[in-house]
Design a protein around this motif. Structure first.
Motif, short mmCIF file in Angstrom:
data_model
loop_
_atom_site.label_atom_id
_atom_site.label_comp_id
_atom_site.label_asym_id
_atom_site.label_seq_id
_atom_site.Cartn_x
_atom_site.Cartn_y
_atom_site.Cartn_z
N GLY A 25 -1.90 -3.31 -2.91
CA GLY A 25 -1.29 -2.10 -3.44
C GLY A 25 -2.16 -1.43 -4.49
N ARG A 55 0.83 -1.21 0.00
CA ARG A 55 0.00 0.00 0.00
C ARG A 55 0.86 1.26 0.00
N LYS A 83 -4.61 1.29 -3.63
CA LYS A 83 -4.12 2.62 -3.28
C LYS A 83 -3.72 3.44 -4.50
#
Length: 281
Positions: free
Chosen positions: A180, A151, A183
């Motif tokens: 990830g 993230r 984000k």
């Protein structure tokens, strides 16, 4: 013309300017004393023939007095091209002259064969002067299995998934990659997803899809949007291969559908249908 893979990998380093220096420090023990900020630099490395001497990405690190500490030429290389080894020294010396500080060449490649080729020293003269490329091949791509780390740096997690998403840590690597993606903005999320999906084996790609469908936090933004797109494309591909053309209204209906069960049903029907209205009533 740069390929989708070339531009996608390069975008990871353009988006996160700290990605290159952090990997230089971790993988090649390049010291970055007093680093306080990163900047993108112009990629035209000569005033003569700019098309022939335009690099992929140039970066500069600066200390807290705003003095350049290190210049980095990032070059994404997908195949062996001997002409690149004649141009890379131009990039380095031009950037060095602009910044008046040390510079390094970082070659990024997802291919082990290209990595072995690129890491050979580049001879500059007959008395032993060489440039040593620093090559970030798949064996040096970071392994990211911590969702929190992913993230913080989705670009690092994307590199990890490209190189290690089909390996023994598949579950952890792909899970972190998905974390990830949550984000990133839509444009980058789509690009990163496509990069990873294209790089994975068939089994790993299927597992990535299963993870997106099984985890509620991913089923909205990522799974619905990107898996649906993939399945809609598969439906269209099968129908086209069988000589069945969709009307404009049917194409719109297919493109707008985000129901994965419905898309799966259409894909199954597409294999045997004799008319497109058997799928789209």
């Amino acid at each position: 013309m740069p390929s989708h893979l070339h531009e996608g990998l390069l975008d990871l380093f353009r988006t996160d300017l700290l990605l290159a220096p952090s990997l230089l420090a971790e993988e090649f023990s390049i010291p970055l004393p007093g680093l306080s900020q990163m900047r993108a630099e112009p990629c035209d490395f000569t005033d003569v023939g700019p098309k022939e001497f335009r690099g992929d990405l140039a970066l500069s690190t600066h200390d807290d007095r705003d003095m350049p500490v290190l210049g980095v030429c990032v070059e994404v290389q997908l195949a062996k091209e001997d002409v690149r080894r004649w141009k890379w020294p131009v990039y380095l010396t031009t950037l060095r002259s602009r910044l008046c500080c040390p510079v390094v060449l970082l070659v990024v490649t997802p291919s082990r064969k290209v990595a072995k080729w690129a890491e050979q020293p580049i001879e500059l003269d007959t008395v032993g002067s060489v440039i040593q490329p620093l090559v970030l091949g798949p064996d040096r791509f970071p392994v990211v299995i911590d969702p929190e780390e992913a993230r913080r740096c989705p670009e690092r997690a994307t590199l990890s998934a490209i190189a290690h998403g089909a390996g023994p840590q598949m579950e952890e690597v792909l899970g972190a990659f998905l974390a990830g993606l949550m984000k990133t903005d839509d444009e980058h999320a789509k690009m990163y997803f496509d990069l990873v999906d294209d790089a994975l084996t068939v089994a790993a790609s299927r597992r990535l899809e299963e993870l997106m469908e099984s985890m509620p936090e991913y089923s909205g933004r990522i799974a619905t949007k990107y898996v649906a797109n993939e399945r809609a494309h598969a439906v269209l591909t099968v129908l086209t291969a069988r000589g069945l053309e969709l009307s404009a209204a049917q194409r719109d209906q297919l493109a707008a559908c985000t129901d994965l069960d419905q898309l799966t049903a259409w894909l199954t029907q597409a294999v045997t249908a004799t008319r497109t209205d058997e799928l789209f009533g």
